[in-house]
Design a protein around this motif. Structure first.
Motif, mmCIF file in Angstrom:
data_model
loop_
_atom_site.group_PDB
_atom_site.id
_atom_site.type_symbol
_atom_site.label_atom_id
_atom_site.label_comp_id
_atom_site.label_asym_id
_atom_site.label_seq_id
_atom_site.Cartn_x
_atom_site.Cartn_y
_atom_site.Cartn_z
ATOM 1 N N ALA A 1 -2.320 -8.625 -15.933
ATOM 2 C CA ALA A 1 -2.973 -7.317 -16.052
ATOM 3 C C ALA A 1 -1.952 -6.204 -15.921
ATOM 4 C CB ALA A 1 -4.061 -7.178 -14.986
ATOM 5 N N ASP A 2 -1.028 -6.334 -14.980
ATOM 6 C CA ASP A 2 0.015 -5.317 -14.806
ATOM 7 C C ASP A 2 0.836 -5.153 -16.078
ATOM 8 O OD1 ASP A 2 -0.731 -4.781 -12.233
ATOM 9 O OD2 ASP A 2 0.872 -5.926 -11.291
ATOM 10 N N ALA A 3 1.130 -6.286 -16.726
ATOM 11 C CA ALA A 3 1.940 -6.238 -17.940
ATOM 12 C C ALA A 3 1.167 -5.642 -19.110
ATOM 13 C CB ALA A 3 2.420 -7.639 -18.293
ATOM 14 N N SER A 4 -0.174 -5.690 -19.038
ATOM 15 C CA SER A 4 -0.995 -5.237 -20.160
ATOM 16 C C SER A 4 -1.420 -3.785 -20.042
ATOM 17 C CB SER A 4 -2.254 -6.105 -20.263
ATOM 18 O OG SER A 4 -1.925 -7.457 -20.444
ATOM 19 N N VAL A 5 -1.457 -3.268 -18.815
ATOM 20 C CA VAL A 5 -2.055 -1.951 -18.581
ATOM 21 C C VAL A 5 -1.006 -0.852 -18.723
ATOM 22 C CG1 VAL A 5 -3.212 -0.496 -16.879
ATOM 23 C CG2 VAL A 5 -3.800 -2.900 -17.049
ATOM 24 N N TYR A 6 -1.342 0.164 -19.531
ATOM 25 C CA TYR A 6 -0.485 1.338 -19.647
ATOM 26 C C TYR A 6 -0.704 2.216 -18.425
ATOM 27 C CZ TYR A 6 1.430 5.727 -21.430
ATOM 28 O OH TYR A 6 2.152 6.877 -21.579
ATOM 29 N N ASN A 7 0.387 2.744 -17.847
ATOM 30 C CA ASN A 7 0.291 3.540 -16.615
ATOM 31 C C ASN A 7 -0.464 2.777 -15.530
ATOM 32 O OD1 ASN A 7 1.712 5.684 -17.641
ATOM 33 N ND2 ASN A 7 -0.087 6.883 -18.196
ATOM 34 N N ARG A 8 -0.022 1.562 -15.272
ATOM 35 C CA ARG A 8 -0.751 0.688 -14.362
ATOM 36 C C ARG A 8 -0.836 1.222 -12.941
ATOM 37 N NH1 ARG A 8 2.665 -3.066 -11.537
ATOM 38 N NH2 ARG A 8 4.865 -2.908 -12.105
ATOM 39 N N PHE A 9 0.044 2.149 -12.578
ATOM 40 C CA PHE A 9 -0.028 2.708 -11.231
ATOM 41 C C PHE A 9 -1.121 3.760 -11.097
ATOM 42 C CE2 PHE A 9 4.474 1.366 -11.698
ATOM 43 C CZ PHE A 9 4.471 0.379 -10.728
ATOM 44 N N ASP A 10 -1.720 4.139 -12.235
ATOM 45 C CA ASP A 10 -2.760 5.161 -12.217
ATOM 46 C C ASP A 10 -4.163 4.603 -12.402
ATOM 47 O OD1 ASP A 10 -0.921 7.249 -11.870
ATOM 48 O OD2 ASP A 10 -0.525 7.337 -14.021
ATOM 49 N N VAL A 11 -4.303 3.292 -12.564
ATOM 50 C CA VAL A 11 -5.652 2.728 -12.690
ATOM 51 C C VAL A 11 -6.318 2.756 -11.313
ATOM 52 C CG1 VAL A 11 -5.043 1.304 -14.660
ATOM 53 C CG2 VAL A 11 -4.826 0.356 -12.357
ATOM 54 N N PRO A 12 -7.660 2.867 -11.262
ATOM 55 C CA PRO A 12 -8.352 3.067 -9.975
ATOM 56 C C PRO A 12 -7.992 2.068 -8.875
ATOM 57 C CG PRO A 12 -9.860 3.499 -11.755
ATOM 58 C CD PRO A 12 -8.595 2.981 -12.400
ATOM 59 N N PRO A 13 -7.909 0.745 -9.144
ATOM 60 C CA PRO A 13 -7.561 -0.161 -8.037
ATOM 61 C C PRO A 13 -6.188 0.131 -7.437
ATOM 62 C CG PRO A 13 -8.449 -1.380 -9.893
ATOM 63 C CD PRO A 13 -8.192 0.005 -10.380
ATOM 64 N N ALA A 14 -5.200 0.448 -8.311
ATOM 65 C CA ALA A 14 -3.854 0.741 -7.815
ATOM 66 C C ALA A 14 -3.836 2.032 -7.013
ATOM 67 C CB ALA A 14 -2.875 0.828 -8.987
ATOM 68 N N VAL A 15 -4.575 3.038 -7.485
ATOM 69 C CA VAL A 15 -4.635 4.310 -6.765
ATOM 70 C C VAL A 15 -5.287 4.127 -5.403
ATOM 71 C CG1 VAL A 15 -5.661 6.623 -6.786
ATOM 72 C CG2 VAL A 15 -4.624 5.706 -8.867
ATOM 73 N N LEU A 16 -6.374 3.376 -5.362
ATOM 74 C CA LEU A 16 -7.062 3.142 -4.089
ATOM 75 C C LEU A 16 -6.165 2.405 -3.102
ATOM 76 C CD1 LEU A 16 -9.686 3.262 -2.410
ATOM 77 C CD2 LEU A 16 -10.315 1.069 -3.440
ATOM 78 N N TRP A 17 -5.473 1.382 -3.578
ATOM 79 C CA TRP A 17 -4.566 0.612 -2.720
ATOM 80 C C TRP A 17 -3.448 1.492 -2.172
ATOM 81 C CZ3 TRP A 17 -3.939 -3.137 0.407
ATOM 82 C CH2 TRP A 17 -2.713 -3.760 0.622
ATOM 83 N N HIS A 18 -2.868 2.325 -3.040
ATOM 84 C CA HIS A 18 -1.805 3.219 -2.604
ATOM 85 C C HIS A 18 -2.313 4.213 -1.569
ATOM 86 C CE1 HIS A 18 0.891 6.730 -2.792
ATOM 87 N NE2 HIS A 18 1.844 5.845 -3.055
ATOM 88 N N ARG A 19 -3.486 4.791 -1.809
ATOM 89 C CA ARG A 19 -4.051 5.755 -0.861
ATOM 90 C C ARG A 19 -4.348 5.108 0.488
ATOM 91 N NH1 ARG A 19 -8.382 8.909 -4.795
ATOM 92 N NH2 ARG A 19 -6.860 10.213 -5.886
ATOM 93 N N HIS A 20 -4.763 3.855 0.443
ATOM 94 C CA HIS A 20 -5.060 3.162 1.700
ATOM 95 C C HIS A 20 -3.785 2.956 2.511
ATOM 96 C CE1 HIS A 20 -7.421 0.798 4.444
ATOM 97 N NE2 HIS A 20 -6.560 -0.209 4.344
ATOM 98 N N LEU A 21 -2.729 2.503 1.864
ATOM 99 C CA LEU A 21 -1.461 2.341 2.572
ATOM 100 C C LEU A 21 -0.971 3.683 3.122
ATOM 101 C CD1 LEU A 21 0.489 -0.123 0.230
ATOM 102 C CD2 LEU A 21 -0.664 -0.657 2.393
ATOM 103 N N GLU A 22 -1.081 4.726 2.306
ATOM 104 C CA GLU A 22 -0.652 6.050 2.748
ATOM 105 C C GLU A 22 -1.464 6.520 3.957
ATOM 106 O OE1 GLU A 22 -0.189 10.641 1.046
ATOM 107 O OE2 GLU A 22 -1.117 9.086 -0.197
ATOM 108 N N MET A 23 -2.778 6.313 3.916
ATOM 109 C CA MET A 23 -3.639 6.713 5.026
ATOM 110 C C MET A 23 -3.244 5.995 6.316
ATOM 111 S SD MET A 23 -7.685 5.930 5.580
ATOM 112 C CE MET A 23 -7.279 4.205 6.012
ATOM 113 N N LEU A 24 -2.998 4.684 6.226
ATOM 114 C CA LEU A 24 -2.623 3.928 7.426
ATOM 115 C C LEU A 24 -1.263 4.383 7.961
ATOM 116 C CD1 LEU A 24 -3.801 0.319 6.480
ATOM 117 C CD2 LEU A 24 -4.924 1.957 7.996
ATOM 118 N N LEU A 25 -0.344 4.702 7.084
ATOM 119 C CA LEU A 25 0.959 5.206 7.521
ATOM 120 C C LEU A 25 0.808 6.538 8.253
ATOM 121 C CD1 LEU A 25 3.132 4.350 4.398
ATOM 122 C CD2 LEU A 25 3.389 3.363 6.683
ATOM 123 N N ARG A 26 -0.008 7.424 7.698
ATOM 124 C CA ARG A 26 -0.234 8.718 8.362
ATOM 125 C C ARG A 26 -0.891 8.517 9.723
ATOM 126 N NH1 ARG A 26 0.674 13.051 5.054
ATOM 127 N NH2 ARG A 26 0.758 12.640 2.797
#
Length: 210
Positions: A132-157
């Motif tokens: 899926a990562d190899a197939s998706v354009y702008n894969r860091f901007d798809v909702p699951p990736a954004v949610l995962w990133h925000r969760h890590l950021e929230m826990l770090l804060r």
């Protein structure tokens, strides 16, 4: 496509209930979509995720390629559809599930636990995730990736990290990339327990350094 779980029974848009004909058409579409997904899963089980193409799926399911594209839009959409259930279940664990993966544990403990859980998830579903990562354009901007990133950021804060938590979350997320972990296990023979322990050491040092 958003894989963020919604409450059961929620009706997007509110509006009037569809009539019998529309309801029947929607059921037929859902049934056909599930038949295509079953055929796609068979191909992945037999030959691996890289072998799953829209042409091969259409041939296996006995439909035209246009039907496959209408259902999923692209190979990326197909991959995300195959992953949606597993991804939504994982999201539900870290957003609403019991601690330490879910709310209620100290932030560092949650960071350690959610990373270990993600490693286990990738070892189970990683071939599809990598494809899926190899197939998706702008894969860091798809909702699951954004949610995962925000969760890590929230826990770090919450853990008191002030040294650019957004970029720090990106760096930590990169350590859990499916292709990297699958290569470590499949090529270098790294044990899953070693991956989890290294994640624990990494996030402990990041949080300890503030």
């Amino acid at each position: 496509m958003s894989l963020i779980p919604i409450r059961p029974g929620a009706q997007p848009g509110g509006g009037r209930a569809p009539g019998p004909a529309a309801e029947s058409e929607r059921r037929d579409a859902a049934r056909n979509r599930e038949l295509l997904l079953c055929a796609a899963r068979e191909i992945v089980e037999e030959s691996g995720a890289d072998a799953l193409t829209m042409d091969r799926l259409a041939q296996r399911a006995g439909v035209g390629k246009g039907t496959v594209f209408r259902r999923f839009g692209s190979r990326a959409g197909l991959m995300m559809a195959l992953l949606s259930g597993a991804e939504a279940e994982f999201q539900g664990r870290f957003m609403f599930g019991p601690p330490p993966v879910g709310p209620g544990a100290p932030p560092l403990e949650r960071l350690i636990a959610v990373g270990a859980a993600r490693i286990s998830w990738i070892l189970e579903f990683g071939e599809l995730a990598r494809a899926a990562d190899a197939s998706v354009y702008n894969r860091f901007d798809v909702p699951p990736a954004v949610l995962w990133h925000r969760h890590l950021e929230m826990l770090l804060r919450e853990a008191g990290v002030t040294a650019d938590p957004w970029l720090m979350a990106s760096a930590l997320g990169a350590a859990l990339e499916p292709e990297l972990l699958l290569h470590a296990v499949g090529v270098h023979g790294i044990a899953p327990e070693r991956l989890a322990e290294t994640w624990r050491e990494l996030v402990t040092r990041v949080v300890g350094g503030g």
